[in-house]
Write an enzyme that holds these catalytic residues in place. Sequence first.
Site, short mmCIF file in Angstrom:
data_model
loop_
_atom_site.label_atom_id
_atom_site.label_comp_id
_atom_site.label_asym_id
_atom_site.label_seq_id
_atom_site.Cartn_x
_atom_site.Cartn_y
_atom_site.Cartn_z
N TYR A 136 0.75 -1.15 -0.16
CA TYR A 136 -0.18 -0.10 0.05
C TYR A 136 1.00 1.28 -0.05
O TYR A 136 0.26 2.36 -0.24
CB TYR A 136 -1.13 0.00 1.23
CG TYR A 136 -1.97 -0.97 1.14
CD1 TYR A 136 -2.20 -1.78 -0.09
CD2 TYR A 136 -2.69 -1.19 2.28
CE1 TYR A 136 -3.30 -2.83 0.13
CE2 TYR A 136 -3.92 -2.30 2.35
CZ TYR A 136 -3.81 -3.02 1.12
OH TYR A 136 -4.90 -3.99 1.08
N LYS B 244 5.31 -14.49 2.68
CA LYS B 244 5.35 -15.12 1.60
C LYS B 244 6.74 -15.31 0.94
O LYS B 244 7.13 -15.01 -0.20
CB LYS B 244 4.27 -14.55 0.38
CG LYS B 244 4.09 -15.60 -0.74
CD LYS B 244 3.20 -16.69 -0.59
CE LYS B 244 2.97 -17.46 -1.50
NZ LYS B 244 2.53 -18.91 -1.05
N ASP C 89 -0.96 -18.16 2.73
CA ASP C 89 -1.86 -18.98 2.27
C ASP C 89 -2.29 -19.91 3.19
O ASP C 89 -3.52 -20.16 3.57
CB ASP C 89 -1.45 -19.50 1.01
CG ASP C 89 -0.21 -20.19 0.78
OD1 ASP C 89 0.73 -19.60 1.84
OD2 ASP C 89 0.25 -20.78 -0.10
N ASP D 263 -3.95 -6.53 6.35
CA ASP D 263 -5.40 -5.88 6.28
C ASP D 263 -6.27 -7.14 5.78
O ASP D 263 -7.41 -7.37 6.50
CB ASP D 263 -5.34 -5.31 4.68
CG ASP D 263 -6.69 -4.21 4.59
OD1 ASP D 263 -7.51 -4.37 5.23
OD2 ASP D 263 -6.61 -3.78 3.33
N ASP E 234 -9.38 -9.19 8.39
CA ASP E 234 -10.82 -9.17 8.11
C ASP E 234 -11.50 -10.57 8.49
O ASP E 234 -12.48 -10.99 8.78
CB ASP E 234 -11.08 -8.75 6.93
CG ASP E 234 -11.37 -7.22 6.84
OD1 ASP E 234 -11.01 -6.42 7.71
OD2 ASP E 234 -12.08 -6.90 5.81
#
Length: 365
Positions: A139, A194, A226, A250, A254
């Site tokens: 971001y 990752k 993942d 982020d 959620d």
Amino acid sequence: MTEYRIAVLPGDGIGPEITAVATAVLQQLTAAHGGISLDLRHQDAGAGRWLREGVAFTDEAYDACVRSDAILMGAIGLPEARHPDGREVNGDVIFRLRFDLDLYAGIRPVRSWPGLTSPLSAAPPVDYVVVRENVEGLYASRTGGCNVRDEVATDTIVITATGTRKVSEQAFRLAGKRGGRPRDGRRLVTCVDKANVLSSYAFFRQVFDQVAAEHPDIGADHVYVDAMTAYQVQQPDMFDVVVAENMFGDIISDLAAATVGGLGLAASGDIGDRHGLFQPAHGSAPTIAGKGVANPIATVLSAAMMLDWLADRHADPAAAEVARLIDDAVGDVLADGRVLTPDLGGTAGTAQVGEAIIAAAIRRR
Ligand SMILES: NC(=O)c1ccc[n+]([C@@H]2O[C@H](COP(=O)([O-])OP(=O)(O)OC[C@H]3O[C@@H](n4cnc5c(N)ncnc54)[C@H](O)[C@@H]3O)[C@@H](O)[C@H]2O)c1
């Protein structure tokens, strides 16, 4: 008695409704306690202002945030309020505060509440905190990506040693204050990345490992993002504190919220070395705005996090006591189960939940 100046940004959609509940809870419970006082100063910022006046965040409103002891936000953004390049204007407020005030750690606690049915009710207990790196990662490119002939668009991930170190240190500090993971009480910080595919994430992990080595009393491990999503659903009790790059943080926060009953319970704090912004992790939910049915609990819990942060910063036990009172009162309302908003299977309205939280807190005193 210490008085704190709080910049309040109700924002858009359900923002004003849930913020009204959180500020009522704060005002009534600080008054009942008597040992702390809040000077709440409302600021008009967000998509609504942008649609009316062409500016989402005035310098005056930003300065009021800078001068405050803490910032409390509802939710900012409306899908129809967009810059010509397609980005929503809510970044003008949220990203400006996060980046300009260097709010580098997004702290997002997630826990299962007694009495509340969630998609994982039969799973082991959930009680962990996602620490999201807030000002770098993917971001960081928010306005700096490139678009060539409307044919190729790229964004670049930014990982710095300083930023990764700071957010990792924040995660270990937090783990030092908690009681460990639900499974066995072990204090543990898990780095989610990752690193098997991208060198930027391998670098994030390398810096995390250096910080981990400085905290031998707290465990450290790694999980690929993942696999993380599967563990969050199947073995959530393996986590205590989780630290991740901005976009991964982020997304997994959620998912974490969804596993314990939804976004309406998801509190968050964006913390820097000098400033703190507290807001629910969810957005402005425009489809239910104005109906009086939004769940205010995430905002109320964010307000409690704000008091806890002020308590730490100013060595103020009164602020910590009110924070605990709010937290316990929310627990009482959820365990009782009679006053819940529709997202939690109830029929109560936003204001009713606020009143129930205040009543539960007063009963506890
Ligand atoms: N930090 C922020 O202010 C923030 C964060 C995320 C999204 N947004 C903005 O919010 C707007 C809507 O985004 P979205 O729809 O993707 O996400 P959202 O979080 O607003 O809504 C997702 C879903 O959760 C529900 N929901 C969210 N909060 C709820 C609550 N308190 N009580 C009951 N239900 C709730 C919504 O009704 C919707 O079904 C967009 O403009 C987006 O940019 C703002």
